[in-house]
Design a protein around this motif. Structure first.
Motif, short mmCIF file in Angstrom:
data_model
loop_
_atom_site.label_atom_id
_atom_site.label_comp_id
_atom_site.label_asym_id
_atom_site.label_seq_id
_atom_site.Cartn_x
_atom_site.Cartn_y
_atom_site.Cartn_z
N PHE A 109 0.76 -1.01 -0.16
CA PHE A 109 0.02 0.33 0.23
C PHE A 109 0.45 1.11 0.31
CE2 PHE A 109 -2.90 -3.10 2.33
CZ PHE A 109 -3.55 -3.47 1.06
N SER A 110 0.61 2.05 -1.03
CA SER A 110 1.38 4.01 -0.72
C SER A 110 0.21 4.67 0.02
CB SER A 110 1.68 3.96 -2.35
OG SER A 110 0.65 3.83 -3.29
N ASN A 111 0.40 5.38 -0.54
CA ASN A 111 -0.54 6.18 0.07
C ASN A 111 -1.97 6.33 0.43
OD1 ASN A 111 1.30 8.51 1.07
ND2 ASN A 111 1.18 9.18 -1.31
N PRO A 112 -2.38 6.34 1.69
CA PRO A 112 -3.78 6.15 1.55
C PRO A 112 -5.04 6.59 0.78
CG PRO A 112 -3.64 6.84 3.69
CD PRO A 112 -2.66 6.79 2.41
N THR A 113 -6.06 4.85 0.26
CA THR A 113 -6.34 5.64 -1.14
C THR A 113 -8.34 4.95 -0.82
OG1 THR A 113 -6.42 3.61 -2.92
CG2 THR A 113 -4.80 5.39 -3.20
N ARG A 114 -9.07 5.35 -1.90
CA ARG A 114 -10.31 4.87 -1.30
C ARG A 114 -10.65 3.17 -1.83
NH1 ARG A 114 -15.46 7.38 -4.81
NH2 ARG A 114 -14.46 9.39 -4.01
N ILE A 145 -8.11 2.39 1.93
CA ILE A 145 -10.46 2.17 3.11
C ILE A 145 -10.05 1.62 3.03
CG2 ILE A 145 -10.67 4.30 4.02
CD1 ILE A 145 -9.33 6.22 3.07
N ILE A 146 -11.13 1.23 2.24
CA ILE A 146 -12.31 0.19 1.69
C ILE A 146 -11.74 -1.25 2.12
CG2 ILE A 146 -13.96 -1.35 1.10
CD1 ILE A 146 -14.12 1.18 -0.92
N LEU A 147 -10.65 -1.88 1.47
CA LEU A 147 -9.61 -2.61 1.88
C LEU A 147 -9.32 -2.87 3.32
CD1 LEU A 147 -7.56 -3.46 -0.93
CD2 LEU A 147 -9.18 -4.45 -0.49
N ILE A 148 -9.10 -2.31 4.29
CA ILE A 148 -8.41 -1.36 5.74
C ILE A 148 -9.84 -1.60 6.19
CG2 ILE A 148 -8.15 -0.45 7.44
CD1 ILE A 148 -6.42 1.00 6.00
N VAL A 149 -11.34 -1.03 6.28
CA VAL A 149 -12.07 -1.60 6.89
C VAL A 149 -12.66 -3.17 6.75
CG1 VAL A 149 -15.02 -1.27 6.49
CG2 VAL A 149 -12.95 0.49 7.04
N ALA A 150 -12.63 -4.00 5.58
CA ALA A 150 -12.76 -4.42 5.30
C ALA A 150 -12.81 -6.13 6.06
CB ALA A 150 -13.10 -5.55 3.53
N GLY A 151 -10.96 -5.50 5.87
CA GLY A 151 -10.56 -6.37 7.21
C GLY A 151 -10.64 -5.93 8.48
N PHE A 152 -10.52 -5.45 8.56
CA PHE A 152 -11.19 -5.03 10.57
C PHE A 152 -12.61 -6.01 10.16
CE2 PHE A 152 -8.42 -1.36 10.52
CZ PHE A 152 -7.75 -1.81 11.70
N LEU A 153 -13.37 -5.97 9.80
CA LEU A 153 -14.33 -6.55 9.71
C LEU A 153 -14.76 -8.06 9.35
CD1 LEU A 153 -17.55 -4.46 7.47
CD2 LEU A 153 -17.23 -4.72 9.77
N LEU A 212 9.61 -13.15 9.12
CA LEU A 212 9.79 -12.81 10.66
C LEU A 212 7.56 -13.11 11.15
CD1 LEU A 212 10.29 -12.15 13.43
CD2 LEU A 212 10.29 -9.51 12.93
N PHE A 213 6.85 -12.22 9.89
CA PHE A 213 5.76 -11.94 9.66
C PHE A 213 4.59 -13.80 9.66
CE2 PHE A 213 6.28 -7.89 11.67
CZ PHE A 213 5.62 -7.59 12.01
N PHE A 214 5.98 -14.11 8.01
CA PHE A 214 5.69 -16.03 8.24
C PHE A 214 5.49 -16.07 9.46
CE2 PHE A 214 6.69 -19.16 6.85
CZ PHE A 214 5.14 -19.94 6.31
N SER A 258 -2.03 -11.09 10.53
CA SER A 258 -0.90 -11.50 10.15
C SER A 258 -0.31 -9.66 9.15
CB SER A 258 -0.21 -12.49 10.37
OG SER A 258 -0.66 -13.54 11.55
N ILE A 259 -0.87 -10.52 7.82
CA ILE A 259 0.35 -9.61 6.69
C ILE A 259 -1.00 -8.24 6.59
CG2 ILE A 259 -0.85 -8.84 4.45
CD1 ILE A 259 -1.77 -12.01 3.84
N ALA A 260 -1.36 -8.02 7.83
CA ALA A 260 -1.59 -6.63 7.89
C ALA A 260 -0.55 -6.15 8.78
CB ALA A 260 -3.18 -5.96 8.75
N ALA A 261 0.08 -6.57 10.17
CA ALA A 261 0.42 -6.01 11.02
C ALA A 261 2.25 -6.49 9.71
CB ALA A 261 1.49 -6.99 11.57
N LEU A 262 2.65 -7.16 8.95
CA LEU A 262 3.55 -6.87 7.80
C LEU A 262 3.63 -5.73 7.24
CD1 LEU A 262 6.21 -7.76 6.20
CD2 LEU A 262 4.12 -9.96 5.31
N GLU A 263 2.19 -5.40 6.56
CA GLU A 263 2.13 -4.98 4.87
C GLU A 263 2.25 -3.01 6.25
OE1 GLU A 263 1.94 -3.37 2.97
OE2 GLU A 263 1.19 -5.69 2.08
N ILE A 264 1.98 -2.84 7.66
CA ILE A 264 2.14 -1.56 8.55
C ILE A 264 4.01 -1.22 8.56
CG2 ILE A 264 2.08 -0.88 11.22
CD1 ILE A 264 -0.56 -2.16 10.80
N MET A 265 4.47 -2.53 8.96
CA MET A 265 6.08 -2.73 9.26
C MET A 265 6.68 -1.96 8.07
SD MET A 265 6.15 -2.30 11.81
CE MET A 265 7.81 -2.54 11.73
N LEU A 266 5.85 -2.94 6.47
CA LEU A 266 6.48 -2.32 5.26
C LEU A 266 6.57 -0.67 4.67
CD1 LEU A 266 5.98 -5.96 3.36
CD2 LEU A 266 8.58 -4.88 4.89
#
Length: 237
Positions: free
Chosen positions: A8-13, A16-24, A103-105, A213-221
């Motif tokens: 993910f680069s800068n937040p886009t629509r 944001i939708i993917l993040i919300v869907a992930g939390f759900l 590491l996150f794997f 796990s993937i979300a945490a990895l993406e945040i670190m990257l």
């Protein structure tokens, strides 16, 4: 290099939708497991287990049971451990990717193993049938083969999705891996060592933990790329 610097680069629509869907999905997965677990603790009988068991018995000739017996091995501890070691070695010494990826794997696989074992000890649900040949020993809820298969093959889908492969190839491999992971989970019902609700809970738990796990990895990257951009900008200014 097999992998590209995605993500993910800068937040886009869309992001944001993917993040919300992930939390759900994360919340829904853990809530589903907790809801089933509450009934398991109270030793409730599930109509879905009986319906699925009756259905499987009508479409499970000896050749299919034997085939499912082979498929179920792809979710066994020894098999996933062997594959995980190979994947970590590849990520560390061949792919040239960030140290955060292997590491996150590892966190993904070790974490789902610990969660599964902990929940089994918590709920202490007995299996429909104890069959040692299919790792059908110990407690039943949730299905360890299901959680492990979803976590492992799901992470392989992620690695494929962020690779340099052609889009069509990535889709094909992703679909095959997804179907295979689900087949491993379903095979536990066909070989008779798990109830449907064990497998459903395993799929839900595995999916939720995989996303974490993937979300945490993406945040670190993302943070690593952000720091690298700031360093580059400072050097050129």
């Amino acid at each position: 290099m097999l992998f590209k610097g995605t993500h993910f680069s800068n937040p886009t629509r869309v992001s944001i939708i993917l993040i919300v869907a992930g939390f759900l999905l994360i919340g829904g997965g853990f809530f589903f497991v907790a809801s089933l677990g509450e009934d398991v603790l109270e030793q409730e009988k599930f109509a879905a287990d009986r319906i699925v068991s009756d259905f499987v018995s009508t479409i499970n000739p000896p050749w299919m049971a034997e085939t499912m017996g082979y498929i179920t091995e792809a979710g066994s501890v020894w098999f996933l451990t062997l594959l995980s070691v190979i994947v970590v070695a590849y990520l560390l010494f061949v792919s040239g990717k960030s140290k955060w990826v292997p590491l996150f794997f590892a966190v993904n696989m070790l974490g789902i193993s610990g969660l599964t074992k902990g929940l089994k000890l918590l709920f202490e649900r007995q299996r429909p049938e104890v069959i040692q040949a299919y790792d059908g020993v110990g407690y039943s809820f949730p299905s360890g083969h299901s959680t492990g298969a979803i976590a492992f093959y799901g992470f392989m889908i992620y690695l494929t999705a962020v690779s340099h492969m052609k889009k069509g190839t990535r889709w094909l491999i992703g679909i095959v891996l997804g179907l295979f992971g689900l087949s491993v989970a379903v095979s536990r019902i066909f070989v008779g060592v798990h109830y449907f609700t064990d497998v459903a809970a395993g799929i839900a738990l595995g999916t939720a933990w995989l996303i974490v796990s993937i979300a945490a990895l993406e945040i670190m990257l993302f943070r690593k790329r952000k720091r690298a951009r700031k360093t580059e900008e400072s050097a050129t200014s």
